[in-house]
Write a protein that holds these residues in place. Sequence first.
Motif, mmCIF file in Angstrom:
data_model
loop_
_atom_site.group_PDB
_atom_site.id
_atom_site.type_symbol
_atom_site.label_atom_id
_atom_site.label_comp_id
_atom_site.label_asym_id
_atom_site.label_seq_id
_atom_site.Cartn_x
_atom_site.Cartn_y
_atom_site.Cartn_z
ATOM 1 N N VAL A 40 -35.021 38.148 -26.162
ATOM 2 C CA VAL A 40 -34.975 36.573 -26.909
ATOM 3 C C VAL A 40 -33.322 36.181 -26.259
ATOM 4 C CG1 VAL A 40 -33.829 37.990 -28.756
ATOM 5 C CG2 VAL A 40 -34.992 35.206 -29.510
ATOM 6 N N ASP A 41 -32.168 37.154 -26.177
ATOM 7 C CA ASP A 41 -31.072 36.335 -25.794
ATOM 8 C C ASP A 41 -31.373 35.399 -24.162
ATOM 9 O OD1 ASP A 41 -29.924 37.378 -27.457
ATOM 10 O OD2 ASP A 41 -29.779 39.218 -26.607
ATOM 11 N N VAL A 42 -32.175 36.158 -23.242
ATOM 12 C CA VAL A 42 -32.541 35.270 -22.124
ATOM 13 C C VAL A 42 -33.383 34.051 -22.564
ATOM 14 C CG1 VAL A 42 -33.871 34.982 -20.447
ATOM 15 C CG2 VAL A 42 -33.578 36.785 -20.937
ATOM 16 N N ALA A 43 -33.696 34.316 -23.930
ATOM 17 C CA ALA A 43 -34.635 32.636 -24.487
ATOM 18 C C ALA A 43 -33.826 31.575 -24.958
ATOM 19 C CB ALA A 43 -35.654 33.158 -24.744
ATOM 20 N N TRP A 44 -32.603 31.820 -25.019
ATOM 21 C CA TRP A 44 -31.422 31.116 -25.978
ATOM 22 C C TRP A 44 -30.998 30.039 -24.649
ATOM 23 C CZ3 TRP A 44 -28.987 29.854 -30.010
ATOM 24 C CH2 TRP A 44 -27.820 29.675 -30.428
ATOM 25 N N GLY A 45 -30.792 30.586 -24.028
ATOM 26 C CA GLY A 45 -30.442 30.004 -22.536
ATOM 27 C C GLY A 45 -31.668 28.937 -22.332
ATOM 28 N N LEU A 46 -32.856 29.801 -22.054
ATOM 29 C CA LEU A 46 -34.156 28.397 -21.726
ATOM 30 C C LEU A 46 -34.558 27.550 -22.879
ATOM 31 C CD1 LEU A 46 -36.329 31.524 -20.217
ATOM 32 C CD2 LEU A 46 -34.686 29.706 -19.329
ATOM 33 N N GLY A 47 -34.196 27.751 -23.923
ATOM 34 C CA GLY A 47 -33.920 26.860 -24.867
ATOM 35 C C GLY A 47 -33.414 25.484 -24.449
ATOM 36 N N PHE A 48 -31.998 26.178 -25.160
ATOM 37 C CA PHE A 48 -31.537 24.436 -24.309
ATOM 38 C C PHE A 48 -31.679 23.492 -23.285
ATOM 39 C CE2 PHE A 48 -28.239 27.278 -26.767
ATOM 40 C CZ PHE A 48 -27.909 26.504 -27.549
ATOM 41 N N ALA A 49 -32.616 24.313 -22.170
ATOM 42 C CA ALA A 49 -33.058 24.058 -20.947
ATOM 43 C C ALA A 49 -34.031 22.820 -21.436
ATOM 44 C CB ALA A 49 -32.710 24.874 -19.735
ATOM 45 N N ALA A 50 -35.648 23.211 -22.004
ATOM 46 C CA ALA A 50 -36.116 22.978 -22.330
ATOM 47 C C ALA A 50 -36.152 21.630 -23.373
ATOM 48 C CB ALA A 50 -37.015 24.153 -23.216
#
Length: 267
Positions: A40-50
Motif C-alpha cells: 500500500v505504501d507503493v500505491a500512496w505515490g501512484l494515487g497522487f499520480a492518478a
Amino acid sequence: MSGFGWAEFARSLPVTAGAALGVMLVTFLIALRRRLHRIVDVAWGLGFAAVALVAYALSGGEGDDGRRVLVTVLTVVHGLRLAVHIGRRGRGHGEDPRYEALLAKAPGHRGLYALRTVYLLQGALVWLVSLPVQAASYLPGPLDGWAWAGTALWAVGLGFEALGDSQLARFKADPANRGRIMDRGLWSWTRHPNYFGDFCVWWGLFLIVCANPAVAAATLVSPVVMSFLLTRGSGKALLERHMAGRPGYADYRARTSGFFPRPPRRR
C-alpha cells in the motif's frame, strides 16, 4: 485572478475521489492475494499520480494549459519516483512491522479491518492532500510568479527526497554500517531529509494556486494535513519512537536538527 471554475472544479471532485479509491482498492486485492499489505505504501505515490492525471483530463478547456501541464507533470514525477523507490526498498522483504502490529489488533476479519483502517483512509488522504493539484488545473491566466516559486520549492523538495533516499540506501548496503546510525550527507543536517523533502514538495504545489486567494484558502488544509502527517503522524514521530532505543541515536538526535536542515551541532 478571477474566473476560476468553481462549479466545474466541484463536479470533478467525486471523479478524482473515485480515482484515488480505485488505486487503493486494486492495491488491496493484490495485497490479499500476496498476503503482503506493505505494498500500500507503493500505491500512496501512484494515487497522487492518478488523481493528477484525472484532474488534467477533466479540466480540458477550463484552466490555463501551461499550468495544467506543469502541475500534472510535477505531481506525476513525484508520485512515480516515490512509488519506485518504496517498491525497490521493500523488494524481497516480508510484511512491514507497522502493519503486522496493526492487524494483530484487528477485531474480526483482518482483511476488512485493513481495508477500513489502511486502504480507505490512505485513499481519502491522497484525495485531500492533492486538492491544490486538482484546483490548479482549473485556474485561468498564464503562469505567474507563484507558479514558478512553487516549482522551485518543489524542486528543492524532490532533490532532498531523492538524494536523502539514495544516501541512505548506499549506507545500508555497506555491511560495515550494520547497526550504525546514518549521520552523513543530508542526514547530518536533518534527521529526516526525505520527510522534509516531501514537506517542500506539497507546499510548493500549493503555492501554484496562491495567485487566487480564494482558491488558496479553500485548499490550504491540504499542505497543513500533509505537514501534520510528516511531523506528528505516521512520519517523523513514528520513526523516532522506533529508533529511540538504537545505540548512538540519542547523540545523533542531540546534534542534528529534527526536521528543517541546519549545520550539525558540535559534539
